[in-house]
Scaffold this motif. Structure first.
Motif, short mmCIF file in Angstrom:
data_model
loop_
_atom_site.label_atom_id
_atom_site.label_comp_id
_atom_site.label_asym_id
_atom_site.label_seq_id
_atom_site.Cartn_x
_atom_site.Cartn_y
_atom_site.Cartn_z
N LYS A 23 -4.56 -5.29 -6.02
CA LYS A 23 -3.70 -5.78 -7.27
C LYS A 23 -2.14 -6.02 -6.70
O LYS A 23 -1.57 -7.06 -7.21
N ALA A 24 -1.55 -5.18 -5.71
CA ALA A 24 -0.43 -5.40 -5.11
C ALA A 24 -0.20 -6.82 -4.74
O ALA A 24 0.69 -7.52 -4.91
N TRP A 25 -1.16 -7.20 -3.59
CA TRP A 25 -1.26 -8.31 -3.02
C TRP A 25 -1.46 -9.62 -3.84
O TRP A 25 -0.86 -10.49 -3.58
N ALA A 26 -2.52 -9.40 -4.89
CA ALA A 26 -2.78 -10.52 -5.67
C ALA A 26 -1.62 -10.83 -6.67
O ALA A 26 -1.61 -12.25 -6.85
N SER A 27 -1.09 -10.14 -7.42
CA SER A 27 -0.30 -10.27 -8.53
C SER A 27 1.14 -10.24 -7.92
O SER A 27 2.08 -10.59 -8.43
N ARG A 28 1.42 -9.85 -6.62
CA ARG A 28 2.79 -9.72 -6.15
C ARG A 28 3.63 -9.05 -6.88
O ARG A 28 4.75 -9.32 -6.84
N ASP A 29 3.20 -8.14 -7.76
CA ASP A 29 4.03 -6.99 -8.43
C ASP A 29 4.03 -6.01 -8.08
O ASP A 29 2.69 -5.33 -8.17
N THR A 30 4.79 -5.29 -7.51
CA THR A 30 4.82 -3.86 -6.86
C THR A 30 5.93 -2.97 -7.81
O THR A 30 6.18 -2.10 -7.33
N SER A 31 6.25 -3.54 -9.06
CA SER A 31 7.17 -2.76 -9.60
C SER A 31 7.09 -1.42 -10.11
O SER A 31 7.82 -0.39 -10.21
N GLY A 32 5.52 -1.35 -10.32
CA GLY A 32 5.09 -0.13 -10.61
C GLY A 32 4.86 0.97 -9.58
O GLY A 32 4.24 2.27 -10.11
N LEU A 33 4.87 0.45 -8.66
CA LEU A 33 4.76 1.29 -7.12
C LEU A 33 5.79 2.21 -6.77
O LEU A 33 6.97 1.62 -6.62
N SER A 34 5.70 3.44 -6.43
CA SER A 34 6.86 4.13 -5.96
C SER A 34 6.52 4.10 -4.43
O SER A 34 5.77 4.58 -3.87
N LEU A 35 7.70 3.29 -4.02
CA LEU A 35 7.79 3.52 -2.34
C LEU A 35 7.98 4.83 -1.74
O LEU A 35 7.02 5.25 -0.74
N PRO A 36 8.88 5.94 -2.11
CA PRO A 36 8.85 7.29 -1.61
C PRO A 36 7.28 7.89 -2.00
O PRO A 36 7.03 8.59 -0.67
N SER A 37 6.75 7.64 -2.93
CA SER A 37 5.52 8.23 -2.90
C SER A 37 4.24 7.69 -2.15
O SER A 37 3.60 8.62 -1.48
N ASN A 38 4.54 6.59 -1.76
CA ASN A 38 3.47 5.86 -1.11
C ASN A 38 3.58 6.24 0.60
O ASN A 38 2.90 6.48 1.35
N LEU A 39 5.00 6.34 0.94
CA LEU A 39 5.41 6.69 2.52
C LEU A 39 4.97 8.14 2.32
O LEU A 39 4.63 8.52 3.59
N LEU A 40 5.11 9.02 1.51
CA LEU A 40 4.78 10.38 1.44
C LEU A 40 3.02 10.59 1.72
O LEU A 40 2.66 11.31 2.65
N PHE A 41 2.49 9.76 0.83
CA PHE A 41 1.00 9.84 1.20
C PHE A 41 0.58 9.29 2.56
O PHE A 41 -0.25 9.71 2.84
N LEU A 42 1.46 8.19 2.95
CA LEU A 42 1.17 7.70 4.36
C LEU A 42 1.31 8.64 5.41
O LEU A 42 0.31 8.89 6.32
N LEU A 43 2.23 9.51 5.12
CA LEU A 43 2.41 10.72 6.15
C LEU A 43 1.30 11.84 6.08
O LEU A 43 0.81 12.29 6.88
N THR A 44 1.00 11.94 4.78
CA THR A 44 -0.13 12.79 4.68
C THR A 44 -1.40 12.59 5.17
O THR A 44 -2.05 13.54 5.77
N VAL A 45 -1.80 11.29 5.03
CA VAL A 45 -3.23 10.69 5.51
C VAL A 45 -2.90 10.82 7.19
O VAL A 45 -3.96 10.91 7.89
N THR A 46 -1.57 10.45 7.56
CA THR A 46 -1.41 10.46 9.01
C THR A 46 -1.78 11.89 9.59
O THR A 46 -2.54 12.09 10.70
N LEU A 47 -1.16 12.84 8.83
CA LEU A 47 -1.48 14.08 9.23
C LEU A 47 -2.88 14.61 9.19
O LEU A 47 -3.41 15.25 9.99
N TRP A 48 -3.53 14.32 8.23
CA TRP A 48 -4.90 14.48 8.07
C TRP A 48 -5.77 13.91 9.11
O TRP A 48 -6.90 14.31 9.89
#
Length: 82
Positions: A23-48
């Motif tokens: 949805k983010a790439w198709a609509s090019r609308d990322t206003s509803g996405l939290s960058l800090p939240s996604n970066l934190l999740f990226l750190l989480t899955v990297t640690l896992w």
């Protein structure tokens, strides 16, 4: 049996992020996405992923490689389509 549960959990936990990335790439609308939240999740899955490597658990390794790639895609869309 535990292995199957691990692979099913890994599959479902990874696949759940695909619609968001699509949805983010198709609509090019990322206003509803939290960058800090996604970066934190990226750190989480990297640690896992690192943990999976340390204990040699393939479901954890595979799921988190996929999750890392998907979340990187979401973060890239967020940065590109501010």
């Amino acid at each position: 049996m535990e292995l199957y549960v691990g692979y099913i959990a890994a599959f479902l936990g990874t696949v759940c992020w695909l619609p968001q990335a699509w949805k983010a790439w198709a609509s090019r609308d990322t206003s509803g996405l939290s960058l800090p939240s996604n970066l934190l999740f990226l750190l989480t899955v990297t640690l896992w992923f690192c943990y999976g490597l340390m204990v040699g658990d393939m479901p954890i390794i595979i799921a988190n490689i996929c999750a890392i790639l998907i979340v990187i895609s979401i973060v890239a869309a967020k940065l590109r389509y501010k």
